[in-house]
Design a protein around this motif. Structure first.
Motif, PDB file in Angstrom:
ATOM      1  N   SER A 175      14.337 -34.056 -35.280  1.00  0.00           N
ATOM      2  CA  SER A 175      13.436 -33.138 -35.976  1.00  0.00           C
ATOM      3  C   SER A 175      12.928 -33.754 -37.274  1.00  0.00           C
ATOM      4  N   ILE A 176      13.836 -34.386 -38.015  1.00  0.00           N
ATOM      5  CA  ILE A 176      13.444 -35.024 -39.274  1.00  0.00           C
ATOM      6  C   ILE A 176      12.488 -36.187 -39.000  1.00  0.00           C
ATOM      7  N   ALA A 177      12.776 -36.969 -37.950  1.00  0.00           N
ATOM      8  CA  ALA A 177      11.898 -38.091 -37.598  1.00  0.00           C
ATOM      9  C   ALA A 177      10.513 -37.585 -37.216  1.00  0.00           C
ATOM     10  N   SER A 178      10.466 -36.480 -36.481  1.00  0.00           N
ATOM     11  CA  SER A 178       9.185 -35.888 -36.090  1.00  0.00           C
ATOM     12  C   SER A 178       8.406 -35.426 -37.311  1.00  0.00           C
ATOM     13  N   ALA A 179       9.112 -34.789 -38.256  1.00  0.00           N
ATOM     14  CA  ALA A 179       8.451 -34.309 -39.473  1.00  0.00           C
ATOM     15  C   ALA A 179       7.936 -35.475 -40.314  1.00  0.00           C
ATOM     16  N   VAL A 180       8.733 -36.535 -40.428  1.00  0.00           N
ATOM     17  CA  VAL A 180       8.312 -37.705 -41.207  1.00  0.00           C
ATOM     18  C   VAL A 180       7.074 -38.340 -40.589  1.00  0.00           C
ATOM     19  N   TYR A 181       7.061 -38.451 -39.272  1.00  0.00           N
ATOM     20  CA  TYR A 181       5.924 -39.080 -38.604  1.00  0.00           C
ATOM     21  C   TYR A 181       4.648 -38.257 -38.775  1.00  0.00           C
ATOM     22  N   VAL A 182       4.757 -36.943 -38.513  1.00  0.00           N
ATOM     23  CA  VAL A 182       3.557 -36.097 -38.565  1.00  0.00           C
ATOM     24  C   VAL A 182       3.090 -35.868 -39.993  1.00  0.00           C
ATOM     25  N   LEU A 183       4.007 -35.450 -40.859  1.00  0.00           N
ATOM     26  CA  LEU A 183       3.620 -35.077 -42.219  1.00  0.00           C
ATOM     27  C   LEU A 183       3.520 -36.280 -43.145  1.00  0.00           C
ATOM     28  N   GLY A 184       4.266 -37.340 -42.823  1.00  0.00           N
ATOM     29  CA  GLY A 184       4.246 -38.523 -43.677  1.00  0.00           C
ATOM     30  C   GLY A 184       3.213 -39.542 -43.258  1.00  0.00           C
ATOM     31  N   PHE A 185       3.412 -40.140 -42.103  1.00  0.00           N
ATOM     32  CA  PHE A 185       2.525 -41.200 -41.645  1.00  0.00           C
ATOM     33  C   PHE A 185       1.153 -40.680 -41.237  1.00  0.00           C
ATOM     34  N   GLN A 186       1.118 -39.515 -40.622  1.00  0.00           N
ATOM     35  CA  GLN A 186      -0.168 -38.953 -40.224  1.00  0.00           C
ATOM     36  C   GLN A 186      -0.899 -38.286 -41.393  1.00  0.00           C
ATOM     37  N   GLY A 187      -0.146 -37.884 -42.413  1.00  0.00           N
ATOM     38  CA  GLY A 187      -0.760 -37.226 -43.562  1.00  0.00           C
ATOM     39  C   GLY A 187      -1.367 -35.875 -43.228  1.00  0.00           C
ATOM     40  N   ILE A 188      -0.755 -35.184 -42.248  1.00  0.00           N
ATOM     41  CA  ILE A 188      -1.320 -33.917 -41.773  1.00  0.00           C
ATOM     42  C   ILE A 188      -0.756 -32.751 -42.573  1.00  0.00           C
ATOM     43  N   ARG A 189      -1.652 -31.848 -42.963  1.00  0.00           N
ATOM     44  CA  ARG A 189      -1.240 -30.576 -43.536  1.00  0.00           C
ATOM     45  C   ARG A 189      -1.864 -29.497 -42.657  1.00  0.00           C
TER      46      ARG A 189
ATOM     47  N   PHE B 189      -0.271 -35.094 -30.171  1.00  0.00           N
ATOM     48  CA  PHE B 189       1.126 -35.184 -30.580  1.00  0.00           C
ATOM     49  C   PHE B 189       1.825 -33.832 -30.491  1.00  0.00           C
ATOM     50  N   VAL B 190       1.787 -33.049 -31.493  1.00  0.00           N
ATOM     51  CA  VAL B 190       2.623 -31.855 -31.537  1.00  0.00           C
ATOM     52  C   VAL B 190       1.918 -30.761 -32.321  1.00  0.00           C
ATOM     53  N   SER B 191       2.160 -29.516 -31.928  1.00  0.00           N
ATOM     54  CA  SER B 191       1.596 -28.391 -32.673  1.00  0.00           C
ATOM     55  C   SER B 191       2.456 -28.093 -33.885  1.00  0.00           C
ATOM     56  N   SER B 192       1.896 -27.381 -34.822  1.00  0.00           N
ATOM     57  CA  SER B 192       2.673 -26.983 -35.997  1.00  0.00           C
ATOM     58  C   SER B 192       3.831 -26.092 -35.587  1.00  0.00           C
ATOM     59  N   GLY B 193       3.617 -25.281 -34.534  1.00  0.00           N
ATOM     60  CA  GLY B 193       4.670 -24.371 -34.089  1.00  0.00           C
ATOM     61  C   GLY B 193       5.903 -25.104 -33.599  1.00  0.00           C
ATOM     62  N   GLN B 194       5.721 -26.130 -32.751  1.00  0.00           N
ATOM     63  CA  GLN B 194       6.871 -26.866 -32.239  1.00  0.00           C
ATOM     64  C   GLN B 194       7.570 -27.626 -33.360  1.00  0.00           C
ATOM     65  N   LEU B 195       6.795 -28.244 -34.232  1.00  0.00           N
ATOM     66  CA  LEU B 195       7.401 -28.962 -35.348  1.00  0.00           C
ATOM     67  C   LEU B 195       8.189 -28.004 -36.240  1.00  0.00           C
TER      68      LEU B 195
ATOM     69  N   THR C  14       3.818 -26.788 -42.522  1.00  0.00           N
ATOM     70  CA  THR C  14       3.359 -26.407 -41.188  1.00  0.00           C
ATOM     71  C   THR C  14       2.640 -25.063 -41.191  1.00  0.00           C
ATOM     72  N   SER C  15       2.771 -24.291 -42.267  1.00  0.00           N
ATOM     73  CA  SER C  15       2.169 -22.955 -42.377  1.00  0.00           C
ATOM     74  C   SER C  15       2.607 -22.025 -41.250  1.00  0.00           C
ATOM     75  N   ALA C  16       3.822 -22.201 -40.734  1.00  0.00           N
ATOM     76  CA  ALA C  16       4.316 -21.394 -39.616  1.00  0.00           C
ATOM     77  C   ALA C  16       5.138 -20.226 -40.145  1.00  0.00           C
ATOM     78  N   ARG C  17       4.516 -19.074 -40.240  1.00  0.00           N
ATOM     79  CA  ARG C  17       5.167 -17.922 -40.870  1.00  0.00           C
ATOM     80  C   ARG C  17       6.336 -17.363 -40.059  1.00  0.00           C
ATOM     81  N   ARG C  18       6.256 -17.437 -38.716  1.00  0.00           N
ATOM     82  CA  ARG C  18       7.305 -16.807 -37.922  1.00  0.00           C
ATOM     83  C   ARG C  18       8.656 -17.492 -38.107  1.00  0.00           C
ATOM     84  N   TYR C  19       8.654 -18.822 -38.323  1.00  0.00           N
ATOM     85  CA  TYR C  19       9.927 -19.524 -38.493  1.00  0.00           C
ATOM     86  C   TYR C  19      10.478 -19.324 -39.906  1.00  0.00           C
TER      87      TYR C  19
ATOM     88  N   LYS D  38      10.252 -25.701 -24.227  1.00  0.00           N
ATOM     89  CA  LYS D  38      11.292 -26.708 -23.970  1.00  0.00           C
ATOM     90  C   LYS D  38      12.279 -26.803 -25.127  1.00  0.00           C
ATOM     91  N   CYS D  39      11.782 -26.730 -26.365  1.00  0.00           N
ATOM     92  CA  CYS D  39      12.677 -26.822 -27.527  1.00  0.00           C
ATOM     93  C   CYS D  39      13.345 -25.476 -27.812  1.00  0.00           C
TER      94      CYS D  39
END
Length: 389
Positions: free
Chosen positions: A107-121, A131-137, A174-179, A356-357
């Protein structure tokens, strides 16, 4: 197991490495079951098989057979994976611990890749192409945060608080309010169960409720937090309780729920057939939709009352059996019960039964409780308070 968990969290379905991990998991599980002469079946897998059987039966009345076939194929390989995971981990607390660490690292590796290397907000574009939706991340980050709370209550080490702070920032992006809501519910329930003294439980409940309320207030009133998460929560609360218009996401979810309830009313016992909701909604409204964003509604719409019961009765039985003597039960059982309740409470805003997760995490809750029960049977109860029925 760690390889399978990493590919499940980090990669999309269908990627070669993900397929290889599933095949490898199946081969290893078959070898272990033969070598140790043990059955791969347990309460969780039996419940999954019953649900799967009703899903297959729905093919005979499905409104969209092609979608039902596709969903059943997904269910089948997921069921095989759940059976393999549970067969390898059940009654093996050390292997389960390693798997939970693997999930957290993934999970941490996924977050680092998406939010760090991809620079996605995710405030505006809430998907990363390919890659992955904000919900799965967010789901994976949130579960890792639950594990941090669990470890902190066991060891009271500051490193878990530091990790929680970092993961909170990743979850916020991720702006995911439900989590966020899952975390608040879990915080209150899990820590309230931490004392057998009724007065201490009342104090803990009050403290945790105030802490959760303080976090919610901060999210709604601090500009930085509000821009990422607060405005989405505010919109949802206005829509749900004050009749406000809500944002596009909230209004869209309301349309999905209304449509799903209409489908359920038209066929309450059989439903429209597994996987039919999305196709019917897309055809009727002219827009593509992946789910009803509501586990209760989608189950009722697709599989009717029997399918709804096949999914939720095992969870209710699990909770009823584990809630007896819960305040004197082990921390693992308290963690599992708190997690299941928090997940079930947020079912109105997400769909788990083909996630799946999400289902893997529910399986982890079951295995944590089961491992403690097995230990108690082997060692014998010291007192009535240690018996978990």
């Amino acid at each position: 197991m760690a390889f399978f968990i990493f590919t499940t969290v980090f990669f999309n379905e269908g990627e070669l490495v993900s397929v290889v991990s599933k095949v490898f998991l199946l081969v290893v599980t078959l070898f272990e079951c033969v070598r140790k002469r043990k059955s791969p079946f347990n309460g969780f897998t039996v419940a999954c098989i019953i649900f799967f059987a009703w899903s297959v039966a729905s093919l005979s009345w499905s409104a969209v057979p092609s979608e039902s076939v596709a969903r059943i194929k997904t269910f089948f390989y997921q069921l095989v994976c759940y059976g393999c995971v549970s067969a390898l981990l059940i009654d093996d607390k050390q292997a389960l611990k390693i798997s939970l660490v693997a999930f957290s690292v993934s999970s941490i590796a996924s977050a680092v890749y998406v939010l760090g290397f991809q620079g996605i907000r995710f405030t505006d574009n809430r998907y990363v192409d390919g890659f992955v939706s904000s919900g799965q991340l967010a789901l994976c980050i949130a579960f890792t945060m639950l594990l941090c709370m669990y470890e902190w209550r066991k060891a009271r080490q500051s490193r878990y608080i530091a990790l929680l702070a970092v993961l909170s920032l990743a979850l916020l992006m991720t702006s995911a309010r439900r989590y966020f809501i899952i975390l608040l519910l879990f915080l209150v329930i899990f820590n309230t169960l931490g004392s057998g003294d009724i007065r201490k439980r009342i104090v803990l409940f009050s403290i945790c409720t105030l802490a959760a309320g303080g976090l919610l207030y901060a999210v709604l009133n601090i500009d930085f937090l509000y821009q990422y998460l607060g405005r989405r929560i505010e919109s949802f609360l206005q829509f749900a309780f004050a009749g406000g218009a809500g944002d596009a996401s909230t209004e869209g979810r309301a349309r999905l729920i209304d449509y799903g309830l209409d489908l359920f009313r038209s066929s309450p016992m059989l439903g429209q057939g597994v996987g039919s909701f999305e196709a019917l909604f897309s055809t009727t409204h002219g827009s593509w939709q992946t789910s009803a964003d509501n586990n209760y509604v989608e189950l009722l719409a697709d599989l009717g009352i029997p399918g709804f019961l096949a999914y939720y009765v095992p969870l209710v039985v699990f909770l009823v059996r584990r809630l007896r003597g819960i305040t004197s039960a082990s921390i693992d059982v308290q963690f599992a019960v708190s997690g299941i309740i928090a997940f079930a409470a947020i079912d109105f805003a997400c769909v788990w039964f083909f996630s799946k997760c999400g289902m893997l995490q529910i399986l982890f809750f079951y295995l944590m409780a089961k491992s403690t029960l097995s230990e108690n049977r082997i060692e014998g109860p010291v007192s009535h308070g240690n018996m978990v029925l």
